[in-house]
Design a protein around this motif. Structure first.
Motif, PDB file in Angstrom:
ATOM      1  N   LEU A 274       0.521  -0.902   0.263  1.00 28.46           N
ATOM      2  CA  LEU A 274      -0.265  -0.188   0.170  1.00 28.46           C
ATOM      3  C   LEU A 274       0.864   1.088  -0.064  1.00 28.46           C
ATOM      4  CD1 LEU A 274      -2.734   1.366   0.117  1.00 28.46           C
ATOM      5  CD2 LEU A 274      -2.852   0.431   2.382  1.00 28.46           C
ATOM      6  N   SER A 275       1.904   1.552   0.569  1.00 30.51           N
ATOM      7  CA  SER A 275       3.244   2.350   1.034  1.00 30.51           C
ATOM      8  C   SER A 275       3.920   2.598  -0.819  1.00 30.51           C
ATOM      9  CB  SER A 275       3.709   2.030   1.861  1.00 30.51           C
ATOM     10  OG  SER A 275       5.042   2.553   2.201  1.00 30.51           O
ATOM     11  N   ARG A 276       3.842   1.351  -0.706  1.00 28.73           N
ATOM     12  CA  ARG A 276       4.874   1.976  -2.437  1.00 28.73           C
ATOM     13  C   ARG A 276       3.619   2.501  -3.648  1.00 28.73           C
ATOM     14  NH1 ARG A 276       7.708  -2.991  -1.995  1.00 28.73           N
ATOM     15  NH2 ARG A 276       6.055  -4.543  -2.296  1.00 28.73           N
ATOM     16  N   ALA A 277       2.553   2.173  -3.590  1.00 28.82           N
ATOM     17  CA  ALA A 277       1.435   2.501  -4.657  1.00 28.82           C
ATOM     18  C   ALA A 277       1.284   3.530  -4.316  1.00 28.82           C
ATOM     19  CB  ALA A 277       0.344   1.365  -4.178  1.00 28.82           C
ATOM     20  N   GLU A 278       0.787   3.740  -3.189  1.00 30.42           N
ATOM     21  CA  GLU A 278       0.585   5.458  -2.494  1.00 30.42           C
ATOM     22  C   GLU A 278       2.157   6.863  -2.770  1.00 30.42           C
ATOM     23  OE1 GLU A 278      -2.534   5.063   1.195  1.00 30.42           O
ATOM     24  OE2 GLU A 278      -0.028   5.682   1.134  1.00 30.42           O
ATOM     25  N   MET A 279       2.982   6.178  -2.887  1.00 29.93           N
ATOM     26  CA  MET A 279       3.490   6.827  -2.975  1.00 29.93           C
ATOM     27  C   MET A 279       3.789   7.325  -4.321  1.00 29.93           C
ATOM     28  SD  MET A 279       7.699   6.038  -0.627  1.00 29.93           S
ATOM     29  CE  MET A 279       7.799   4.447  -1.434  1.00 29.93           C
ATOM     30  N   ASN A 280       4.005   6.034  -5.716  1.00 22.66           N
ATOM     31  CA  ASN A 280       4.571   6.162  -6.480  1.00 22.66           C
ATOM     32  C   ASN A 280       2.994   6.302  -7.529  1.00 22.66           C
ATOM     33  OD1 ASN A 280       6.447   5.418  -5.859  1.00 22.66           O
ATOM     34  ND2 ASN A 280       5.791   3.686  -6.396  1.00 22.66           N
ATOM     35  N   VAL A 281       2.130   7.153  -6.907  1.00 22.01           N
ATOM     36  CA  VAL A 281       0.594   7.646  -7.226  1.00 22.01           C
ATOM     37  C   VAL A 281       0.851   8.886  -8.333  1.00 22.01           C
ATOM     38  CG1 VAL A 281      -0.211   9.161  -5.524  1.00 22.01           C
ATOM     39  CG2 VAL A 281      -1.578   8.030  -6.840  1.00 22.01           C
ATOM     40  N   HIS A 282       1.880   9.144  -8.654  1.00 22.58           N
ATOM     41  CA  HIS A 282       1.780  10.592  -9.125  1.00 22.58           C
ATOM     42  C   HIS A 282       3.177  10.385 -10.744  1.00 22.58           C
ATOM     43  CE1 HIS A 282      -0.041  12.835  -6.407  1.00 22.58           C
ATOM     44  NE2 HIS A 282       0.740  12.683  -5.369  1.00 22.58           N
ATOM     45  N   VAL A 283       3.433   9.050 -10.532  1.00 20.28           N
ATOM     46  CA  VAL A 283       3.989   8.363 -11.669  1.00 20.28           C
ATOM     47  C   VAL A 283       3.619   7.643 -12.161  1.00 20.28           C
ATOM     48  CG1 VAL A 283       6.417   7.400 -12.563  1.00 20.28           C
ATOM     49  CG2 VAL A 283       5.808   8.755 -10.518  1.00 20.28           C
ATOM     50  N   ALA A 284       2.569   7.671 -13.950  1.00 21.61           N
ATOM     51  CA  ALA A 284       2.003   6.671 -14.254  1.00 21.61           C
ATOM     52  C   ALA A 284       2.883   5.580 -14.761  1.00 21.61           C
ATOM     53  CB  ALA A 284       1.435   6.855 -15.419  1.00 21.61           C
ATOM     54  N   PRO A 285       2.758   3.794 -14.678  1.00 21.32           N
ATOM     55  CA  PRO A 285       4.280   3.251 -14.840  1.00 21.32           C
ATOM     56  C   PRO A 285       4.043   3.643 -16.664  1.00 21.32           C
ATOM     57  CG  PRO A 285       1.956   1.727 -13.474  1.00 21.32           C
ATOM     58  CD  PRO A 285       1.812   3.642 -13.424  1.00 21.32           C
ATOM     59  N   SER A 286       4.622   2.703 -16.701  1.00 22.90           N
ATOM     60  CA  SER A 286       4.641   3.375 -18.634  1.00 22.90           C
ATOM     61  C   SER A 286       5.311   1.694 -19.412  1.00 22.90           C
ATOM     62  CB  SER A 286       5.960   4.187 -19.456  1.00 22.90           C
ATOM     63  OG  SER A 286       7.551   3.488 -18.398  1.00 22.90           O
ATOM     64  N   ASN A 287       5.720   0.378 -18.588  1.00 24.50           N
ATOM     65  CA  ASN A 287       5.959  -0.662 -19.146  1.00 24.50           C
ATOM     66  C   ASN A 287       4.378  -1.341 -20.128  1.00 24.50           C
ATOM     67  OD1 ASN A 287       8.451  -0.829 -18.258  1.00 24.50           O
ATOM     68  ND2 ASN A 287       7.612  -2.293 -16.290  1.00 24.50           N
ATOM     69  N   LEU A 288       4.896  -1.709 -21.188  1.00 25.64           N
ATOM     70  CA  LEU A 288       4.119  -2.320 -22.300  1.00 25.64           C
ATOM     71  C   LEU A 288       3.758  -3.763 -21.632  1.00 25.64           C
ATOM     72  CD1 LEU A 288       2.792  -1.425 -24.275  1.00 25.64           C
ATOM     73  CD2 LEU A 288       4.402  -1.528 -25.795  1.00 25.64           C
ATOM     74  N   ILE A 289       2.224  -4.057 -20.812  1.00 23.00           N
ATOM     75  CA  ILE A 289       2.193  -4.917 -20.704  1.00 23.00           C
ATOM     76  C   ILE A 289       1.210  -5.875 -21.187  1.00 23.00           C
ATOM     77  CG2 ILE A 289       0.768  -6.154 -18.782  1.00 23.00           C
ATOM     78  CD1 ILE A 289       3.466  -4.761 -18.199  1.00 23.00           C
ATOM     79  N   ASP A 290       0.773  -6.984 -21.827  1.00 20.04           N
ATOM     80  CA  ASP A 290      -0.214  -7.589 -22.307  1.00 20.04           C
ATOM     81  C   ASP A 290      -1.303  -7.955 -21.053  1.00 20.04           C
ATOM     82  OD1 ASP A 290      -2.303  -8.969 -23.702  1.00 20.04           O
ATOM     83  OD2 ASP A 290      -1.028 -10.567 -25.159  1.00 20.04           O
ATOM     84  N   LEU A 291      -2.324  -7.773 -21.501  1.00 17.72           N
ATOM     85  CA  LEU A 291      -3.545  -8.233 -19.510  1.00 17.72           C
ATOM     86  C   LEU A 291      -3.397 -10.215 -19.924  1.00 17.72           C
ATOM     87  CD1 LEU A 291      -5.935  -4.483 -19.488  1.00 17.72           C
ATOM     88  CD2 LEU A 291      -3.525  -5.435 -18.146  1.00 17.72           C
ATOM     89  N   ASN A 292      -3.547  -9.919 -20.842  1.00 14.97           N
ATOM     90  CA  ASN A 292      -3.417 -11.392 -20.654  1.00 14.97           C
ATOM     91  C   ASN A 292      -2.659 -12.469 -20.620  1.00 14.97           C
ATOM     92  OD1 ASN A 292      -6.099 -12.152 -22.237  1.00 14.97           O
ATOM     93  ND2 ASN A 292      -4.487 -12.403 -24.515  1.00 14.97           N
TER      94      ASN A 292
END
Ligand code: ADP
Length: 278
Positions: free
Chosen positions: A95-113
């Motif tokens: 939770l703390s990691r997700a909150e800390m990074n909330v302003h930076v959108a992650p940018s890797n290309l991910i296939d939801l499958n």
């Protein structure tokens, strides 16, 4: 409201300009309150298994010292309590990691499958343990989004684990990937829905479910190994991915938790027939 008044420049004994600062404290007071509630809740959640561990240690040192059967039983409960504390600390860190990074959108290309496949492998043993059939409908074609694989897996894993914990009464939990076209604008969106046919959630609880430590039934959640942090983590990770989480539920019929993310590109015109991976 806080008011600060300060003279800015002087002419003789008189102030020529005065700075008047009005600050609305309601928001900062609310944040402070939330912070101290969180610390109080986290301490309480950690203290409960710790108190139980201390109690068992004392009993083992005294009355149960020479009773092999009792020793074995107590050690089993102690191991469960220690596992509970580990789970809670892991979730607090997530939770703390997700909150800390909330302003930076992650940018890797991910296939939801790929995310669906990961979660199937991780949750299949739990599904079997609950005697539940996990039905997975992957996307018909690669479903590319910008994101962080571990975080997206955690989102789906928390939702599927909840469905297995609270919504597996009828023996089936469905995970469905779908594409929603954007009607001319953008590349559309991908949704993943986790659908159960369990006891559902009364509507007055729905708006509060993603609050930290909020549980509809605290005792039942504890019994099932819950910490009350799973959906708070989901909400923060989804926000960081600029996605959306929707929850719908009917008591007695079941619940559907859906996450939606922007597609990086439109899926191919004629997708292959949808694959069912069960
Ligand atoms: P927990 O660790 O208690 O599962 P969560 O944050 O994941 O915490 O969920 C919060 C609460 O929401 C749960 O305690 C439970 O009461 C309710 N809940 C979550 N998912 C479901 C579901 N699929 N069906 C019914 N209730 C659910």
């Amino acid at each position: 409201m806080a008011v600060t008044v300060a003279p800015l420049s002087h002419q003789g004994h008189r102030a020529r300009y005065i700075l008047v600062l009005l600050r609305d404290l309601t928001e900062s007071e609310r944040i402070n309150q939330m912070r101290s509630d969180f610390v109080a809740n986290a301490s309480h959640e950690l203290r409960t298994p710790l108190a139980s561990l201390r109690g068992f240690i004392e009993t083992l040192q005294l009355s149960a010292k020479d009773d092999a059967g009792a020793r074995e039983r107590f050690l089993k409960v102690m191991a469960e309590q220690a596992a509970r504390m580990t789970r809670l600390i892991d979730q607090l860190l997530s939770l703390s990691r997700a909150e800390m990074n909330v302003h930076v959108a992650p940018s890797n290309l991910i296939d939801l499958n790929h995310v669906i496949d990961n979660v199937r492998d991780a949750t299949e043993p739990l599904a079997q343990e609950h005697g539940v059939k996990l039905q997975l409908k992957r996307f018909a074609a690669p479903a590319l989004v910008r994101g962080d694989l571990d975080e997206l897996v955690q989102v789906l894993q928390n939702l599927v684990t909840n469905a297995l914990k609270y919504g597996a009464d009828k023996g089936v939990v469905r995970v469905e990937g779908n594409y929603r076209s954007a009607q001319g604008r953008g590349n559309g969106r991908y949704s993943i829905a986790v659908i159960d046919e369990g006891k559902g959630i009364p509507s007055d609880h729905l708006p509060r479910l993603t609050e930290r430590f909020y549980r509809v039934d605290v005792a039942y959640s504890r019994e099932r190994g819950g910490t009350g942090l799973g959906l708070a983590i989901v909400k923060h990770i989804v926000n960081r991915h600029r996605g959306e989480l929707t929850i719908s539920s009917k008591p007695g019929e079941g619940s559907t938790f859906t996450v939606v993310f922007d597609a990086v590109e439109k899926p191919q015109e004629k997708p292959a027939p949808s694959q069912a991976a069960e």
